[in-house]
Scaffold this motif. Sequence first.
Motif, PDB file in Angstrom:
ATOM      1  N   LYS A  62      -7.048   3.173   4.805  1.00 46.03           N
ATOM      2  CA  LYS A  62      -8.126   2.399   5.135  1.00 46.03           C
ATOM      3  C   LYS A  62      -8.103   0.782   4.644  1.00 46.03           C
ATOM      4  O   LYS A  62      -7.814   0.042   5.423  1.00 46.03           O
ATOM      5  N   ASP A  63      -8.139   0.152   3.230  1.00 43.75           N
ATOM      6  CA  ASP A  63      -8.116  -1.096   2.730  1.00 43.75           C
ATOM      7  C   ASP A  63      -6.217  -1.595   3.697  1.00 43.75           C
ATOM      8  O   ASP A  63      -6.297  -2.515   3.728  1.00 43.75           O
TER       9      ASP A  63
ATOM     10  N   TYR B  44       0.859  -1.412  -0.322  1.00 42.11           N
ATOM     11  CA  TYR B  44      -0.185  -0.028  -0.055  1.00 42.11           C
ATOM     12  C   TYR B  44       1.044   1.476  -0.437  1.00 42.11           C
ATOM     13  O   TYR B  44       0.037   2.370  -0.297  1.00 42.11           O
TER      14      TYR B  44
ATOM     15  N   GLU C 217      -3.717  12.523  -0.991  1.00 44.11           N
ATOM     16  CA  GLU C 217      -5.127  11.155  -1.801  1.00 44.11           C
ATOM     17  C   GLU C 217      -4.223  10.387  -1.730  1.00 44.11           C
ATOM     18  O   GLU C 217      -5.769   8.789  -1.086  1.00 44.11           O
ATOM     19  N   ASP C 218      -3.483   9.472  -1.707  1.00 45.60           N
ATOM     20  CA  ASP C 218      -3.233   8.141  -1.339  1.00 45.60           C
ATOM     21  C   ASP C 218      -3.499   7.262   0.580  1.00 45.60           C
ATOM     22  O   ASP C 218      -3.716   6.567   0.715  1.00 45.60           O
ATOM     23  N   TRP C 219      -3.159   8.690   1.082  1.00 45.37           N
ATOM     24  CA  TRP C 219      -2.804   8.526   2.310  1.00 45.37           C
ATOM     25  C   TRP C 219      -4.680   8.793   2.627  1.00 45.37           C
ATOM     26  O   TRP C 219      -5.054   7.573   3.333  1.00 45.37           O
ATOM     27  N   GLN C 220      -5.505   9.345   1.897  1.00 44.01           N
ATOM     28  CA  GLN C 220      -6.788   9.060   2.136  1.00 44.01           C
ATOM     29  C   GLN C 220      -7.511   8.192   1.470  1.00 44.01           C
ATOM     30  O   GLN C 220      -8.434   7.254   2.721  1.00 44.01           O
ATOM     31  N   SER C 221      -7.119   7.103   0.496  1.00 39.70           N
ATOM     32  CA  SER C 221      -8.028   6.074  -0.001  1.00 39.70           C
ATOM     33  C   SER C 221      -7.446   5.012  -0.051  1.00 39.70           C
ATOM     34  O   SER C 221      -8.129   4.181   0.374  1.00 39.70           O
ATOM     35  N   LYS C 222      -5.849   5.208  -0.018  1.00 37.71           N
ATOM     36  CA  LYS C 222      -5.527   3.426   0.326  1.00 37.71           C
ATOM     37  C   LYS C 222      -4.964   2.573   1.756  1.00 37.71           C
ATOM     38  O   LYS C 222      -5.465   1.716   2.198  1.00 37.71           O
TER      39      LYS C 222
END
Lengths: 470, 470
Positions: free
Chosen positions: B403-404, B369, B396-401
């Motif tokens: 949680k997964d 990730y 953007e990555d911090w926000q989107s990735k």
Amino acid sequence: MPYQPISASIAEQFKNIVGGENVVTDHDQLEKYAHDETEDLKYYPEVVVKPETPEQISELMKLCNEHVIPVTPRGGGTGLSGAALPVKGGLLISMERFNKIITIDERNLQATVEPGVITEEFINAVKEKGLLYPVDPSSKGSCFIGGNMAHGSGGPRVVKYGTIREYVLNLQVVLPSGDIIWTGANTLKYASGYNLTQLMIGSEGTLGIITKIVVKLISRPSHDLLMLASFSTNEEACAAVSAIFRAGITPSALEFMERRGVEWVIEYDHIRFDLKDGAEAFLLVEVDGTNPDTLFMEAEVINQVLEDNGCSDVLLADSSAQKEELWRMRRTMAVSVKSNSVYKEEDTVVPRAELPALIHGIKEIGKIYGFESVCYGHAGDGNLHVNIIKGSMSDEDWQSKLKDGIREIFELTVSLGGTLSGEHGIGLVQREYMPLKYSEVHFNLMRGIKHAFDPKGILNPGKMIPDFIN
Amino acid sequence: MPYQPISASIAEQFKNIVGGENVVTDHDQLEKYAHDETEDLKYYPEVVVKPETPEQISELMKLCNEHVIPVTPRGGGTGLSGAALPVKGGLLISMERFNKIITIDERNLQATVEPGVITEEFINAVKEKGLLYPVDPSSKGSCFIGGNMAHGSGGPRVVKYGTIREYVLNLQVVLPSGDIIWTGANTLKYASGYNLTQLMIGSEGTLGIITKIVVKLISRPSHDLLMLASFSTNEEACAAVSAIFRAGITPSALEFMERRGVEWVIEYDHIRFDLKDGAEAFLLVEVDGTNPDTLFMEAEVINQVLEDNGCSDVLLADSSAQKEELWRMRRTMAVSVKSNSVYKEEDTVVPRAELPALIHGIKEIGKIYGFESVCYGHAGDGNLHVNIIKGSMSDEDWQSKLKDGIREIFELTVSLGGTLSGEHGIGLVQREYMPLKYSEVHFNLMRGIKHAFDPKGILNPGKMIPDFIN
């Protein structure tokens, strides 16, 4: 909806679930499941089943839940509160075939066991690996580890090693709905929602049926020392208990015994012990650890405390055989009292420094109501087993006066910051005394919890919570 | 019925109950109650009150229950799961004025304290009496003991002395109805109905508000030894953890720290420490007891185990100052990580021998990730705090990735027999991950328990249980 009897067709379905050979309906064979070790109570189940898997219990529960049939789970039948008695009839589920130690995980110092494993067999199995499971009730030779969980059972070593709560990590439970859950995780710490594992401990089979248990194990101390201290009064012996802790020592066992109990156990179990005149009360004090020097230092401190508290004689056990003899004296006390008289046992617990006031008060109450008592127990925990003995009391007095006397003993216990039971549970026989300690608000919370698990009230009805009905 | 806002007339009644000077409505003053130590979340309460007695809280609860106003209790505000955040607005009850140590009972080795006492102040007060209360979270200088109870908080010494569950004996609690109960008795053992005391521990302020706490105290060990062991890989350090227990030693603390954390804490807190090349992971190992000889024997055993597990260097602290410096390094790690990067902390816990697999897996998940992590924690308990650091990750990555990635970490944790949190709790921020570990059946039991205590769902809504609504 009122409870329903077990019809022939439902009994047939039980057979389909567990196999015909594991269903008991014959009255004579039901007898052994109609009582536990609680005085002379007898309640017959309609049917006994002996399932072997959680899935079978799940099927049984679904069926009983649908038809509103009372279900009483039963472990080793050594309970002292009547919690395993099927007071509403119905189905009794005996856990005797859940008798496997599934794993002893030496990497993680954990074990997974089935609830029908006899506690002592489990203790011995982990001992072979050099490990300790320190929860050893007096009935360890016949009680089941699942029953220990359901009752919050203790034993002498709780005082140093912590209660059974500290050793159970995770439980597999079949709910009244038939759903099978794990209550938590196989971890030493847990902060992930309401602790259902802890809620199950001491719930006396009223919330679910435990089908697997994960426990913590610890490393085994290599050495121990055992002392027996004599006192001329109960109060002095009890006062020494808290003094030992205040001196900075945490014994691995600290047991109290009255002279009468010692006399009876010597007679009953042919124990060799020189019972001196004037020795009215005894403390059995054990320390354990890895360094013998430390233990001798601790024994010296204890010796001084005992002397300062009026102890007349200290015997330091000088062999394994003598240690075993002294421990046998303590462990056999319950059965030797039982063999001597009709009795009624109560399981009082108070903050430990209140023990002198408790035992003094118990004897005073006995004088008022005309009964004698033999007391012993896990004094280091403030946990005193009070055996009220019928002796020469008339049957009429025994019937009429006993309850009021017990009520006064519990009132005293509560007034000293204590409660009704430390390790035997409430079950059937202590239920009527619950209002001495708890309010209707408290009971309503208990009823609400019960309802969340068992909305139809089929599981172990008539226990613990006053007036909980389905 | 949906939650209601606090009207001017109700706010006036709050003032009547606690006094006008103890009611906060000014937006600027509310700010300090709008966050805890969980990342950068901010939720404003409508009103903050600072009651001083259980009776005042009872009055507040009656009023809020009647008008269906959300109530969030708050301790020291050091929580790491957002459990004290008033996500539905409403009333926030700050326990800051419940700051009295009521009694330290040296006869019974018990203390009664109010929940707003700062944990370290309590630890120091009992220390002055020669006693030990061993529950000392890193935030002990500012957290409240009541918050510790509500969250099942831990700290380094749990590994030897047991969790907070083993120390709490009895709780006074104000229920959402306004009723005031004591959950149990002031006794070391308890088998008298469902254990409401244990149910409160870790319930995160969703069942009732704790207003008095009775805890067990123990005698204080007179000596300790502290070692810092260096390893060239995380996996080796983690593998040594379970090996120490298997060698028969129960350390009084066994903490893991990654190199990056040590680097940051040296920089942040100006700690003097010679950080050698190749030292990638550290174990802080403490043993304590009454006999220094025993401790040196134990240290030798530990030394051998460390060496057998690839330890490259062991530092034995040779002064109190050096011990304090090493402990400060561990305790300041959280805040030094926080000062270095945007981060997200998770509180994983697994059976301790699974730690190598856990930390290896966390790093692998990070590679997938694109995030780095700094891990440290109470390794002896299998409890690893995972600080995922934003570093150079894009917003953007911090926000989107993120949680997964967190989801995968928790999936790994659960697959290793662990759970979502060992001591930080679920609160607001871990709630969405609860279904990774628990089923709807489990949640329904939790909802049923919640309903028994709080039928209108006014107390700390939006926490812990997924989708619990009023």
